[in-house]
Design a protein around this motif. Structure first.
Motif, PDB file in Angstrom:
ATOM      1  N   LYS A 236       0.810  -1.213   0.000  1.00 27.35           N
ATOM      2  CA  LYS A 236       0.000   0.000   0.000  1.00 27.35           C
ATOM      3  C   LYS A 236       0.851   1.274   0.000  1.00 27.35           C
ATOM      4  CE  LYS A 236      -3.748  -2.258   2.565  1.00 27.35           C
ATOM      5  NZ  LYS A 236      -4.570  -2.229   3.810  1.00 27.35           N
TER       6      LYS A 236
ATOM      7  N   VAL B 236       1.484   4.237  -5.151  1.00 28.07           N
ATOM      8  CA  VAL B 236       0.484   4.234  -6.218  1.00 28.07           C
ATOM      9  C   VAL B 236       1.233   4.343  -7.539  1.00 28.07           C
ATOM     10  CG1 VAL B 236      -1.464   5.430  -7.268  1.00 28.07           C
ATOM     11  CG2 VAL B 236      -1.296   5.291  -4.775  1.00 28.07           C
ATOM     12  N   LYS B 237       1.035   3.368  -8.395  1.00 25.71           N
ATOM     13  CA  LYS B 237       1.742   3.319  -9.675  1.00 25.71           C
ATOM     14  C   LYS B 237       0.720   3.011 -10.772  1.00 25.71           C
ATOM     15  CE  LYS B 237       5.739   1.053 -11.852  1.00 25.71           C
ATOM     16  NZ  LYS B 237       6.579  -0.155 -11.831  1.00 25.71           N
ATOM     17  N   GLU B 238       0.719   3.814 -11.811  1.00 22.77           N
ATOM     18  CA  GLU B 238      -0.224   3.637 -12.908  1.00 22.77           C
ATOM     19  C   GLU B 238       0.503   3.734 -14.236  1.00 22.77           C
ATOM     20  OE1 GLU B 238      -3.070   6.714 -12.431  1.00 22.77           O
ATOM     21  OE2 GLU B 238      -3.919   5.909 -10.568  1.00 22.77           O
ATOM     22  N   SER B 239       0.214   2.804 -15.125  1.00 26.61           N
ATOM     23  CA  SER B 239       0.784   2.823 -16.481  1.00 26.61           C
ATOM     24  C   SER B 239       2.300   2.946 -16.469  1.00 26.61           C
ATOM     25  CB  SER B 239       0.169   3.973 -17.300  1.00 26.61           C
ATOM     26  OG  SER B 239      -1.236   3.854 -17.360  1.00 26.61           O
TER      27      SER B 239
ATOM     28  N   SER C 263       4.120   4.397 -14.263  1.00 26.42           N
ATOM     29  CA  SER C 263       4.611   5.610 -13.604  1.00 26.42           C
ATOM     30  C   SER C 263       4.268   5.593 -12.119  1.00 26.42           C
ATOM     31  CB  SER C 263       3.980   6.861 -14.229  1.00 26.42           C
ATOM     32  OG  SER C 263       4.408   7.044 -15.555  1.00 26.42           O
TER      33      SER C 263
ATOM     34  N   ARG D 189       2.944   7.437  -9.192  1.00 26.35           N
ATOM     35  CA  ARG D 189       2.136   8.633  -8.961  1.00 26.35           C
ATOM     36  C   ARG D 189       2.447   9.231  -7.601  1.00 26.35           C
ATOM     37  NH1 ARG D 189       1.314   9.572 -14.052  1.00 26.35           N
ATOM     38  NH2 ARG D 189       0.001   8.025 -15.110  1.00 26.35           N
TER      39      ARG D 189
ATOM     40  N   GLN E 285       3.610  13.202  -3.864  1.00 24.98           N
ATOM     41  CA  GLN E 285       3.235  13.105  -5.270  1.00 24.98           C
ATOM     42  C   GLN E 285       4.225  13.893  -6.128  1.00 24.98           C
ATOM     43  OE1 GLN E 285      -0.747  14.689  -5.374  1.00 24.98           O
ATOM     44  NE2 GLN E 285      -1.679  12.777  -4.659  1.00 24.98           N
TER      45      GLN E 285
ATOM     46  N   CYS F  74       9.489   0.899 -15.011  1.00 26.37           N
ATOM     47  CA  CYS F  74       9.137   2.194 -14.416  1.00 26.37           C
ATOM     48  C   CYS F  74       9.651   3.304 -15.319  1.00 26.37           C
ATOM     49  CB  CYS F  74       9.724   2.343 -13.015  1.00 26.37           C
ATOM     50  SG  CYS F  74       9.031   3.738 -12.093  1.00 26.37           S
TER      51      CYS F  74
END
Length: 553
Positions: free
Chosen positions: A166, A169-172, A174, A176, A187, A486
């Motif tokens: 937890k 936060v990682k999206e696509s 990247s 975040r 952030q 990443c």
């Protein structure tokens, strides 16, 4: 066993309790910047300064209270190699130390003209280039604090990455944001892992290696198990029995000797070179504190050292390297010394609590070693007499019992990135693509194990010192994860390198060089709206050269 479990539990509570308490008192914050840097090392500070100089916002999230890592934590006798390849902000750091030692008030315990002014083969105080390569811990820390103040850096200290699932936060591809144990969230557009351990890199899912690769992996010679290879003199030069009763295996092994086989020559393993504290000692009567008997001191654990003395070894003080004001940067030297061999294998991936336990074990081992040298009757009279002149300096590490606040993490995780620096690269035998800095120090690995040879005598293994043909360039790809893993992270400390190539790269001036280059790439990637992996090298090169980075011969 119960005591060890209790110690681990207490350490965990001591780390986590302040964080949980702060959550009750203060609402967790969401903190934003263009670039988020995790770590408090020299590379972290230099990277943050560079981001600021390029006009972007930056936050340092530091698990450490003190800035500078090893550069302010006792390693004052700088491992430099060819100083001409140290440029940019890294060089400015040493220039600022030169300026510090031009002041009369900086020489409290020694006159300036009394200082020997030699180190690593060249002048420590270099008037021609106005640099100072050898310095006291508190002087280095002040330079880092000056960097922070002058550039108005935003630094949150004692902030520990939440390494659970937890924590990020990682999206696509990247990152975040990540959060710390205090509940604060950070952030950013770009992230830099400037820790010695590579915790942020690991949490981001970037592949890495721990330990020594087999020589066959990258076609190397000096990487894997190096039995019967002795290049620094940190081995047993005479036959010393490792058994409690000399030459009697039934009596059991002495402390600090492994019961495991060394392994096949050239093979890989999960062992890493030994850690130690780079002790700052003083021999000024008004500025030294004698070594007290440490908690749990057992003279029997130093029996092997006593046998080395009995065999005629007399090199105890060879690495009491002089730094200003009658102090030392004391480093490991010889077959049995300050390196706590074989006691750090689990450190890179260990929990915070376990790491704190390992750090404490290293501290007690070294304090016990110093107490042994000052007090044990088995120590030769001449060594005993000279040791009485040394103690911890009253004016260093004042908030930590005058003991260094940073363990020397010589090696931990190493990223497997876009480009892997290998032995041939670090020996100056190749031309690497897209250089972002240079190194020149020897391939320098400390012992990884102490074992019993087939003939029944003790020996150390892993100590390597091979000098490069010439200074070498470090590839941009070695500070970049693979883009598929990443696409907004740079790693200037736990870089992509084989174990033995890292033995040269892992020097503090180089970490600062790579920290500046990583920050430059991060900012340019933001400005060009691309990942660091897709940033045109020509743009990066132009900025690095403008900032006086040295990229190639």
């Amino acid at each position: 066993m119960k005591k060890q479990k209790l110690l681990t539990w207490l350490i965990a509570i001591s780390i986590l309790l302040p964080s949980y308490t702060s959550k009750k008192i203060n609402l967790a914050s969401i903190r934003q910047a263009d670039v988020i840097i995790y770590g408090g090392t020299s590379a972290a500070v230099i990277a943050a300064v560079q981001v600021k100089k390029m006009g972007k916002t930056v936050i340092i999230v530091s698990p450490d209270k003190h800035l500078g890592g090893l550069s302010s934590g006792g390693l004052g006798f700088t491992d430099t190699g060819n100083k001409e390849v140290i440029g940019g902000l890294s060089r400015e750091f040493y220039q600022r130390l030169y300026q510090h030692y031009q002041k009369t008030e900086s020489w409290q315990w020694q006159k300036k003209d009394e200082y020997g002014n030699k180190g690593q083969g060249t002048p420590a105080l270099d008037g021609t280039n106005r640099t100072m390569w050898i310095f006291e811990p508190h002087a280095a820390e002040q330079v880092f604090e000056d960097f922070a103040k002058e550039n108005n850096l935003t630094i949150y200290r004692n902030e520990w990455l939440d390494r659970s699932a937890k924590g990020m936060v990682k999206e696509s591809g990247s990152i975040r944001s990540f959060r710390t144990l205090s509940g604060n969230v950070y952030q950013g557009k770009m992230f830099i892992d400037a820790t010695y351990e590579g915790d942020l890199m690991a949490l981001a899912g970037v592949k890495y290696h721990v330990g020594r690769e087999a020589n066959s992996v990258y076609g190397e010679k000096w990487n894997g198990v190096q039995t019967e290879v002795f290049q620094h003199g940190h081995h047993f030069k005479t036959k010393i029995s490792p058994y409690k009763i000399a030459n009697d295996p039934k009596s059991g092994l002495l402390p600090e000797v492994s019961d495991k086989p060394a392994g096949e020559y050239g093979s890989g393993d999960n062992k890493i070179q030994a850690y130690c504290f780079r002790m700052c000692l003083s021999n000024h009567p008004d500025n030294r504190i004698p070594f007290a008997k440490p908690q749990g001191y057992d003279p029997a654990r130093y029996e092997l050292y006593a046998r080395v003395f009995a065999a005629g070894w007399r090199e105890t003080f060879d690495k009491f390297d002089p730094i200003p004001n009658r102090k030392t940067d004391t480093n490991n030297h010889g077959p049995f010394s300050t390196d706590y061999i074989g006691k750090n294998y689990d450190y890179p991936e260990a929990t915070y609590a376990r790491r704190q336990q390992i750090i404490k074990e290293h501290e007690l081992y070294q304090k016990g070693l110093m107490y042994f040298l000052q007090n044990d009757p088995r120590v030769p009279a001449d060594v005993h007499e000279k040791m009485q002149q040394w103690g911890l300096p009253k004016d260093e590490f004042k908030d930590n019992g005058n003991w260094p606040h940073q363990l020397y993490i010589r090696e931990a995780r190493r990223m497997i990135g876009e480009f892997v620096m290998k032995e041939a690269d670090a020996l100056g035998k190749t031309k690497v693509p897209n250089p972002v800095g240079m190194g020149s120090y020897a391939l320098d690995a400390h012992n990884a194990q102490r074992y019993v040879k087939p003939d029944g005598f003790v020996q150390n293994e892993g100590d390597i010192g091979v000098h490069p043909d010439k200074p070498y360039s470090i590839a941009y790809g070695s500070i970049l994860p693979k883009e598929s893993e990443c696409n907004n992270l740079l790693v200037p400390v736990c870089i992509s390198s084989s174990h033995i190539a890292y033995g040269s790269i892992r020097m503090e001036p180089v970490f600062m060089i790579l920290g500046q280059s990583a920050a430059t790439a991060a900012v340019l990637a933001i400005e060009n709206n691309v990942s660091p992996q897709k940033l045109p090298y020509e743009k990066l090169q132009t900025f690095l050269l403008k900032d006086k980075q040295r990229l190639e011969l």
